[in-house]
Design a protein around this motif. Structure first.
Motif, PDB file in Angstrom:
ATOM      1  N   VAL A 272      34.826  40.829  36.559  1.00 49.57           N
ATOM      2  CA  VAL A 272      34.234  40.210  37.750  1.00 49.57           C
ATOM      3  C   VAL A 272      34.952  40.645  39.033  1.00 49.57           C
ATOM      4  O   VAL A 272      34.400  40.544  40.129  1.00 49.57           O
ATOM      5  N   LEU A 273      36.161  41.192  38.896  1.00 49.91           N
ATOM      6  CA  LEU A 273      36.903  41.721  40.047  1.00 49.91           C
ATOM      7  C   LEU A 273      36.810  43.251  40.105  1.00 49.91           C
ATOM      8  O   LEU A 273      37.705  43.928  40.597  1.00 49.91           O
ATOM      9  N   GLN A 274      35.714  43.781  39.575  1.00 49.41           N
ATOM     10  CA  GLN A 274      35.479  45.228  39.541  1.00 49.41           C
ATOM     11  C   GLN A 274      36.626  45.973  38.837  1.00 49.41           C
ATOM     12  O   GLN A 274      36.998  47.078  39.224  1.00 49.41           O
ATOM     13  N   GLY A 275      37.154  45.340  37.800  1.00 49.76           N
ATOM     14  CA  GLY A 275      38.188  46.002  37.002  1.00 49.76           C
ATOM     15  C   GLY A 275      39.613  45.787  37.471  1.00 49.76           C
ATOM     16  O   GLY A 275      40.548  46.243  36.822  1.00 49.76           O
ATOM     17  N   GLN A 276      39.790  45.122  38.608  1.00 55.47           N
ATOM     18  CA  GLN A 276      41.151  44.841  39.065  1.00 55.47           C
ATOM     19  C   GLN A 276      41.787  43.804  38.140  1.00 55.47           C
ATOM     20  O   GLN A 276      41.082  43.066  37.487  1.00 55.47           O
ATOM     21  N   PRO A 277      43.106  43.728  38.093  1.00 58.93           N
ATOM     22  CA  PRO A 277      44.114  44.559  38.759  1.00 58.93           C
ATOM     23  C   PRO A 277      44.154  46.019  38.270  1.00 58.93           C
ATOM     24  O   PRO A 277      44.626  46.895  38.963  1.00 58.93           O
ATOM     25  N   GLY A 278      43.678  46.279  37.047  1.00 64.07           N
ATOM     26  CA  GLY A 278      43.553  47.651  36.563  1.00 64.07           C
ATOM     27  C   GLY A 278      44.852  48.433  36.564  1.00 64.07           C
ATOM     28  O   GLY A 278      45.897  47.918  36.179  1.00 64.07           O
ATOM     29  N   VAL A 279      44.770  49.696  37.016  1.00 67.12           N
ATOM     30  CA  VAL A 279      45.953  50.571  36.982  1.00 67.12           C
ATOM     31  C   VAL A 279      47.037  50.097  37.939  1.00 67.12           C
ATOM     32  O   VAL A 279      48.172  50.559  37.866  1.00 67.12           O
ATOM     33  N   ARG A 280      46.699  49.159  38.807  1.00 67.82           N
ATOM     34  CA  ARG A 280      47.697  48.605  39.727  1.00 67.82           C
ATOM     35  C   ARG A 280      48.204  47.232  39.261  1.00 67.82           C
ATOM     36  O   ARG A 280      48.721  46.447  40.053  1.00 67.82           O
ATOM     37  N   SER A 281      48.067  46.952  37.972  1.00 66.31           N
ATOM     38  CA  SER A 281      48.433  45.633  37.446  1.00 66.31           C
ATOM     39  C   SER A 281      49.847  45.209  37.806  1.00 66.31           C
ATOM     40  O   SER A 281      50.082  44.066  38.191  1.00 66.31           O
ATOM     41  N   ALA A 282      50.806  46.123  37.713  1.00 64.47           N
ATOM     42  CA  ALA A 282      52.206  45.782  38.015  1.00 64.47           C
ATOM     43  C   ALA A 282      52.453  45.690  39.518  1.00 64.47           C
ATOM     44  O   ALA A 282      53.465  45.134  39.944  1.00 64.47           O
TER      45      ALA A 282
ATOM     46  N   GLU B 155      42.200  35.124  43.614  1.00 64.04           N
ATOM     47  CA  GLU B 155      40.979  35.948  43.600  1.00 64.04           C
ATOM     48  C   GLU B 155      39.887  35.332  42.721  1.00 64.04           C
ATOM     49  O   GLU B 155      38.699  35.497  42.987  1.00 64.04           O
ATOM     50  N   LEU B 156      40.300  34.625  41.660  1.00 69.99           N
ATOM     51  CA  LEU B 156      39.335  34.044  40.723  1.00 69.99           C
ATOM     52  C   LEU B 156      39.008  32.579  41.025  1.00 69.99           C
ATOM     53  O   LEU B 156      38.228  31.971  40.303  1.00 69.99           O
ATOM     54  N   ALA B 157      39.606  32.035  42.080  1.00 70.67           N
ATOM     55  CA  ALA B 157      39.382  30.624  42.416  1.00 70.67           C
ATOM     56  C   ALA B 157      37.892  30.338  42.570  1.00 70.67           C
ATOM     57  O   ALA B 157      37.174  31.053  43.273  1.00 70.67           O
ATOM     58  N   GLY B 158      37.429  29.319  41.868  1.00 75.15           N
ATOM     59  CA  GLY B 158      36.028  28.931  41.963  1.00 75.15           C
ATOM     60  C   GLY B 158      35.083  29.729  41.085  1.00 75.15           C
ATOM     61  O   GLY B 158      33.895  29.414  41.015  1.00 75.15           O
ATOM     62  N   SER B 159      35.588  30.751  40.407  1.00 74.74           N
ATOM     63  CA  SER B 159      34.715  31.569  39.560  1.00 74.74           C
ATOM     64  C   SER B 159      34.621  30.987  38.152  1.00 74.74           C
ATOM     65  O   SER B 159      35.630  30.613  37.551  1.00 74.74           O
ATOM     66  N   ASP B 160      33.391  30.928  37.627  1.00 76.32           N
ATOM     67  CA  ASP B 160      33.181  30.480  36.250  1.00 76.32           C
ATOM     68  C   ASP B 160      33.286  31.653  35.280  1.00 76.32           C
ATOM     69  O   ASP B 160      33.384  31.458  34.075  1.00 76.32           O
ATOM     70  N   VAL B 161      33.221  32.862  35.805  1.00 79.05           N
ATOM     71  CA  VAL B 161      33.298  34.057  34.972  1.00 79.05           C
ATOM     72  C   VAL B 161      34.745  34.528  34.965  1.00 79.05           C
ATOM     73  O   VAL B 161      35.242  35.054  35.962  1.00 79.05           O
ATOM     74  N   ARG B 162      35.442  34.322  33.841  1.00 82.68           N
ATOM     75  CA  ARG B 162      36.884  34.594  33.804  1.00 82.68           C
ATOM     76  C   ARG B 162      37.276  35.511  32.645  1.00 82.68           C
ATOM     77  O   ARG B 162      38.439  35.578  32.258  1.00 82.68           O
ATOM     78  N   SER B 163      36.316  36.218  32.058  1.00 85.03           N
ATOM     79  CA  SER B 163      36.644  37.119  30.948  1.00 85.03           C
ATOM     80  C   SER B 163      37.539  38.240  31.448  1.00 85.03           C
ATOM     81  O   SER B 163      37.465  38.662  32.612  1.00 85.03           O
ATOM     82  N   ALA B 164      38.411  38.699  30.567  1.00 84.23           N
ATOM     83  CA  ALA B 164      39.365  39.745  30.919  1.00 84.23           C
ATOM     84  C   ALA B 164      39.837  40.421  29.641  1.00 84.23           C
ATOM     85  O   ALA B 164      39.641  39.900  28.531  1.00 84.23           O
ATOM     86  N   HIS B 165      40.422  41.587  29.793  1.00 84.16           N
ATOM     87  CA  HIS B 165      41.087  42.191  28.632  1.00 84.16           C
ATOM     88  C   HIS B 165      42.274  43.021  29.082  1.00 84.16           C
ATOM     89  O   HIS B 165      42.288  43.594  30.172  1.00 84.16           O
ATOM     90  N   PHE B 166      43.284  43.008  28.226  1.00 83.80           N
ATOM     91  CA  PHE B 166      44.422  43.902  28.398  1.00 83.80           C
ATOM     92  C   PHE B 166      44.051  45.241  27.783  1.00 83.80           C
ATOM     93  O   PHE B 166      43.361  45.296  26.763  1.00 83.80           O
ATOM     94  N   TYR B 167      44.518  46.307  28.402  1.00 84.05           N
ATOM     95  CA  TYR B 167      44.232  47.661  27.922  1.00 84.05           C
ATOM     96  C   TYR B 167      45.553  48.418  27.828  1.00 84.05           C
ATOM     97  O   TYR B 167      46.400  48.314  28.717  1.00 84.05           O
ATOM     98  N   CYS B 168      45.723  49.175  26.755  1.00 84.58           N
ATOM     99  CA  CYS B 168      46.911  50.021  26.611  1.00 84.58           C
ATOM    100  C   CYS B 168      46.484  51.406  26.167  1.00 84.58           C
ATOM    101  O   CYS B 168      45.651  51.553  25.269  1.00 84.58           O
ATOM    102  N   CYS B 169      47.050  52.398  26.806  1.00 87.54           N
ATOM    103  CA  CYS B 169      46.840  53.788  26.403  1.00 87.54           C
ATOM    104  C   CYS B 169      48.194  54.395  26.052  1.00 87.54           C
ATOM    105  O   CYS B 169      49.130  54.323  26.843  1.00 87.54           O
TER     106      CYS B 169
END
Length: 195
Positions: A75-85, A104-118
């Motif tokens: 819902v945040l267009q992929g953020q924090p993404g590669v700038r997570s740290a 950034e997510l305040a008030g949002s009902d859509v809170r799905s996320a995933h961690f990614y590792c390469c």
């Protein structure tokens, strides 16, 4: 086989050393010198892992292992993404990054996320065909932080099936479920066949 880990992180060194110990790999951390620091200019985790592995391999003359990972919130267009740290700024603390995410997510009902590792393994710095493995860990971003374990976004990464955050998991349980654990298990047979 001696391999350089494109990181000076002691926790990562321990985890990767244990994971690949049965393959006869001796992992050594990259020196904590300015020369080994490299700008992560990629727009994807794979690009950044390759940049780090290639750089460490070129300087050391050894095969290199690198990882790049982070949190993706659709819902945040992929953020924090590669700038997570560095989500809240280049010198941001884990707490500052978490605070920004919750704002950034305040008030949002859509809170799905995933961690990614390469994970990337390069035989040498000119390797045109590095080994690449990836892992994804699906969850949701909770509205409040909970748990004392882990680091980064773990206190707000909620796993619905377990009804707890990543920061509330036991270390062994987290290792089994996590994006990094998945990527390690994917890379292991590739490395075994290579060696």
């Amino acid at each position: 086989m001696n391999i350089i880990l494109a990181s000076g992180n002691a926790g990562k060194l321990k985890e990767f050393s244990q994971a690949f110990a049965d393959l006869g790999i001796a992992l050594q951390p990259q020196p904590k010198t300015v020369a080994y620091e490299v700008a992560e200019t990629g727009t994807t985790f794979i690009e950044n892992a390759i940049i780090k592995a290639r750089h460490a391999s070129q300087l050391s003359g050894l095969p290199a292992l690198a990882d790049d990972s982070g949190l993706i919130v659709p819902v945040l267009q992929g953020q924090p993404g590669v700038r997570s740290a560095r989500y809240a700024g280049d010198d941001a603390s884990d707490q500052q990054n978490v605070d920004k995410l919750l704002i950034e997510l305040a008030g949002s009902d859509v809170r799905s996320a995933h961690f990614y590792c390469c994970l990337v393994f390069m035989r040498h710095h000119l390797d045109p065909d590095p080994l690449i493995a990836k892992g994804l860990w699906h969850g949701e971003i909770s509205t409040v932080a909970s748990g004392e374990g882990g680091f980064g976004y773990d206190p707000v990464f909620f796993i619905p099936s377990l009804k707890c955050t990543a920061a509330e998991l036991e270390p062994e349980q987290k290792k089994q479920l996590s994006h990094r654990g998945q990527a390690i298990r994917q890379l292991h047979p590739q490395l075994a066949s290579l060696l």
